[in-house]
Design a protein around this motif. Structure first.
Motif, short mmCIF file in Angstrom:
data_model
loop_
_atom_site.label_atom_id
_atom_site.label_comp_id
_atom_site.label_asym_id
_atom_site.label_seq_id
_atom_site.Cartn_x
_atom_site.Cartn_y
_atom_site.Cartn_z
N MET A 291 -9.03 -17.08 -1.92
CA MET A 291 -8.65 -18.00 -2.97
C MET A 291 -7.67 -17.29 -3.90
N LYS A 292 -6.58 -17.94 -4.21
CA LYS A 292 -5.58 -17.35 -5.08
C LYS A 292 -6.14 -17.10 -6.48
N PRO A 293 -5.64 -16.05 -7.14
CA PRO A 293 -6.05 -15.83 -8.53
C PRO A 293 -5.68 -17.02 -9.39
N THR A 294 -6.52 -17.32 -10.35
CA THR A 294 -6.23 -18.39 -11.31
C THR A 294 -5.53 -17.75 -12.50
N LEU A 295 -4.21 -17.94 -12.54
CA LEU A 295 -3.41 -17.40 -13.63
C LEU A 295 -3.37 -18.45 -14.73
N ASN A 296 -4.09 -18.22 -15.79
CA ASN A 296 -4.10 -19.16 -16.90
C ASN A 296 -2.71 -19.23 -17.53
N ALA B 273 -9.10 -15.27 -13.01
CA ALA B 273 -10.19 -15.36 -12.04
C ALA B 273 -9.69 -14.94 -10.66
N VAL B 274 -10.48 -14.08 -9.98
CA VAL B 274 -10.15 -13.66 -8.62
C VAL B 274 -11.38 -13.77 -7.74
N ARG C 249 8.66 -4.72 -12.03
CA ARG C 249 8.30 -3.98 -10.82
C ARG C 249 7.12 -4.57 -10.07
N GLY C 250 6.45 -5.57 -10.62
CA GLY C 250 5.30 -6.17 -9.96
C GLY C 250 4.19 -6.50 -10.94
N TRP D 271 -7.39 -9.48 -5.40
CA TRP D 271 -6.01 -9.93 -5.68
C TRP D 271 -5.17 -9.88 -4.41
N ASN D 272 -5.26 -8.75 -3.69
CA ASN D 272 -4.43 -8.55 -2.50
C ASN D 272 -4.86 -9.42 -1.33
N MET D 273 -6.09 -9.93 -1.34
CA MET D 273 -6.54 -10.80 -0.26
C MET D 273 -5.77 -12.12 -0.24
N ASP D 274 -5.34 -12.58 -1.41
CA ASP D 274 -4.61 -13.86 -1.51
C ASP D 274 -3.76 -13.83 -2.77
N PRO D 275 -2.70 -13.02 -2.79
CA PRO D 275 -1.91 -12.86 -4.02
C PRO D 275 -1.17 -14.14 -4.42
#
Length: 113
Positions: A1-6, A47-48, A82-83, A108-112
């Motif tokens: 599941m992608k991180p939830t970027l508020n 959320a991750v 840079r990321g 995070w890296n599982m589904d960036p």
């Protein structure tokens, strides 16, 4: 599941992040003064990972609540030229803080984004 970027905020934003504890906010006030210059955008309470569903057949609203409450939370994510940078705010940080950051990075890296 992608991180939830508020909601994103500029790195120059001086407000109080939602859901941030008083202790974490005190650390954040000091840290934000030394954010790397290449920091452009900040996200708080990210959320991750996968939510933990306690029962099948939950109503949609309850699924949303469970999703929101049971995922791991990154204090701050900085988007730089840079990321991405994961920021953990913790008093007297020890090995547990390193473990948290490594866990967040793996999720995070599982589904960036």
């Amino acid at each position: 599941m992608k991180p939830t970027l508020n909601d994103p905020v500029k790195a120059t934003w001086q407000g109080r992040p939602p859901h941030m504890s008083s202790n974490d906010f005190e650390i954040w006030m000091s840290y934000r003064e030394i954010l790397p210059e290449e920091t452009k955008i900040l996200y708080f309470d990210v959320a991750v990972g996968e939510p933990v569903l306690f029962a099948e057949g939950l109503e949609e609203e309850m699924q949303r609540v469970v999703n929101q409450v049971t995922r791991r939370r990154i204090d701050v994510v900085a988007e730089t030229t840079r990321g991405w940078v994961i920021i953990e705010l913790r008093w007297n940080a020890g090995p547990g803080a390193i473990g948290s950051v490594l866990t967040y990075r793996e999720l995070w890296n599982m589904d960036p984004p």
